[in-house]
Design a protein around this motif. Structure first.
Motif, PDB file in Angstrom:
ATOM      1  N   LEU A  34       0.840  -1.195   0.000  1.00 46.03           N
ATOM      2  CA  LEU A  34       0.000   0.000   0.000  1.00 46.03           C
ATOM      3  C   LEU A  34       0.877   1.248   0.000  1.00 46.03           C
TER       4      LEU A  34
ATOM      5  N   ALA B  71      -0.129  -1.833   5.973  1.00 48.87           N
ATOM      6  CA  ALA B  71       0.515  -1.438   4.723  1.00 48.87           C
ATOM      7  C   ALA B  71       1.992  -1.813   4.743  1.00 48.87           C
TER       8      ALA B  71
ATOM      9  N   GLN C 199      -0.355   6.635   5.307  1.00 51.51           N
ATOM     10  CA  GLN C 199      -1.045   5.440   5.796  1.00 51.51           C
ATOM     11  C   GLN C 199      -1.483   5.610   7.256  1.00 51.51           C
TER      12      GLN C 199
END
Length: 296
Positions: free
Chosen positions: A175, A197, A233
């Motif tokens: 991610l 992530a 994130q």
């Protein structure tokens, strides 16, 4: 929204938002990185049997002198071990030198043989692997605090939830702005599954580190571009993040999280429209169509 310091799992436990990733961290360096991270405020360490560094991670944990109950520890069930999860769990605990895991993940929904090189094992269904992970979780609550998955697309999550008696606590996926996987993130949030992530910077020497949007925001806050990518994130409500480094200064720097505003987050989330790539490209030759989509 402001960056969080921890995220609540569906088990009721809390997982620290930022942890130390150890993928590609070599023996000889990873034990020092783990020791240094734990001594300097990190509360989450992530590894995997497939990384072949669990023993070294365990050495770093021991050398840190940090109490086991003061940090969150994750490892993963390797693909060739899906037929033997009981032994695999015990092996991971032994190598890490710990009595329990805070989180144990199925690394990929892809059973493989123990051949060298490993091949697709069509004699075993990964859904049976999950059922066995559920069994171990229920049987050994003192050894497993939570179970989850890794690298699961929406298609695979739907197949899992159709038969699961336990909803995964976490789905760990690649991610970053060039691989946002919006469909997976949104699906997991609806189902109460936390996202972790990995590769938040994109890759080693990632082009994201010189992206003009990233560098502009980094200059505004007086931080490195890596901090902005990690912070992106950490500013999401259902996401934890695993920056990886074996360098002391970067380990410290990576923990510096910035509260991004909505406009900045939106700008970063637009990057994939012009700069789109994936860092993790496993060789699934022989598996047929597994349904692992490119980043969305």
């Amino acid at each position: 929204m402001p960056a969080s310091t921890q995220v609540k799992l569906n088990t009721g436990a809390y997982m620290p938002t930022v942890g130390l990733g150890t993928w590609k961290s070599q023996p000889g360096a990873v034990e020092h990185a783990v020791e240094y991270a734990l001594k300097n405020g990190y509360k989450s360490i992530d590894t995997a049997a497939a990384y072949q560094n669990e023993a070294e991670v365990g050495q770093g944990i021991k050398a840190s002198g940090v109490a086991r109950d003061s940090f969150f520890l994750t490892t993963k069930l390797d693909n060739p071990d899906q037929k033997e999860p009981d032994a695999a769990l015990q092996s991971s605990l032994s190598k890490l030198g710990v009595d329990y895991l805070d989180l144990w993940l199925m690394h990929w929904p892809a059973p493989m043989t123990k051949d060298t090189p490993a091949k697709a094992d069509f004699s075993h269904d990964w859904l049976d692997t999950w059922k066995n992970m559920e069994r171990l979780y229920k049987t050994y609550p003192d050894k497993l605090k939570a179970i989850g998955v890794s690298n699961f697309s929406v298609e695979f999550l739907e197949r899992l939830l159709a038969v699961a008696t336990i909803v995964p606590a976490v789905n760990q996926i690649e991610l970053h702005p060039s691989c946002p996987q919006h469909d997976v993130v949104e699906y997991c949030e609806k189902k109460g599954i936390v996202i972790t992530a990995y590769s938040p910077l994109g890759s080693d020497n990632s082009p994201l580190l010189t992206n003009t949007v990233v560098t502009k925001i980094a200059e505004k806050y007086g931080v490195a571009p890596a901090n902005i990518l990690i912070s992106l994130q950490a500013n999401k409500p259902n996401v934890t993040v695993l920056p990886k480094s074996v360098t002391n200064t970067r380990i410290l720097s990576n923990a510096q999280i910035v509260d991004l505003n909505a406009e900045e987050i939106a700008e970063l989330e637009e990057i994939d429209k012009t700069h789109h790539f994936r860092a993790c490209h496993p060789d699934w030759t022989g598996f047929g169509s597994l349904g692992f989509p490119d980043c969305k």
